[in-house]
Design a protein around this motif. Sequence first.
Motif, PDB file in Angstrom:
ATOM      1  N   ALA A 177       1.175  -1.443   0.512  1.00 23.20           N
ATOM      2  CA  ALA A 177       0.469   0.228   0.226  1.00 23.20           C
ATOM      3  C   ALA A 177       1.060   1.850   0.124  1.00 23.20           C
ATOM      4  N   ASP A 199       1.184   5.874  -1.050  1.00 25.58           N
ATOM      5  CA  ASP A 199       0.460   6.837  -1.903  1.00 25.58           C
ATOM      6  C   ASP A 199       1.717   7.070  -3.336  1.00 25.58           C
ATOM      7  N   THR A 247      -2.544  12.843  -5.994  1.00 27.60           N
ATOM      8  CA  THR A 247      -2.566  12.101  -5.468  1.00 27.60           C
ATOM      9  C   THR A 247      -3.350  10.539  -5.312  1.00 27.60           C
ATOM     10  N   THR A 293      -4.245   6.778  -3.788  1.00 27.78           N
ATOM     11  CA  THR A 293      -3.733   5.843  -2.641  1.00 27.78           C
ATOM     12  C   THR A 293      -3.861   4.406  -3.610  1.00 27.78           C
ATOM     13  N   GLN A 303      -3.654  -0.147  -2.869  1.00 21.35           N
ATOM     14  CA  GLN A 303      -3.678  -1.050  -1.753  1.00 21.35           C
ATOM     15  C   GLN A 303      -2.700  -1.736  -2.138  1.00 21.35           C
TER      16      GLN A 303
END
Length: 201
Positions: A121, A123, A140, A142, A144
Amino acid sequence: MEILTGANKDGRIKVVFDDGQIRKDIVQSVKMNDSASAIFFQLYDAIYQELKADYNITGSGTSIYINEPTPEADKDIIITLEDPDATGVTGVGSEWNKGVAGTGGVAEVNELEITESGSRAMDVRVNFTDGSFFLNETVTVTLQGTETPSEVADKIASAFHALNDGKGIFRQNITVSGASVIFTSTKTLADQNITISLTRN
């Protein structure tokens, strides 16, 4: 667009902008005794929000300037101020400076290819810029750590699409092809110095 007089009662005014491709009907509420200067600031904000994806918006005094940011031949632009509620506000739209055609070119295409997606995970920050203030956007995303490269590309494209209240990047169409995010200029211009960078946090 120059605001000439203020309001003598509550109501709505409307600025109509039409350049042959983009048409915006910008409705603004005004109050009794709002000055021409106060209405200028209200309209400036409203016009900026509606046209910032395609034009540079500046102001001086009680005049709002809608500036074509790239060299183009003269356009038949219509900009008017309407007063449907008889608030007393008046304004006039006029062409301050004719456009001049640039050197021309083709629609520039830039590509961000995702070659690997990572296994944890994180960013990811992606910046798209030509080095100017008006074309400098960062998103940005995110992750996983389970996404495929094509899924990462989809997430990056979606994040850019969501910028500027869903208007995306200034004069760029954003699509996805496989694991690549494709940025296509909506203008036929000479080569631009585009930089696309990806950093992991």
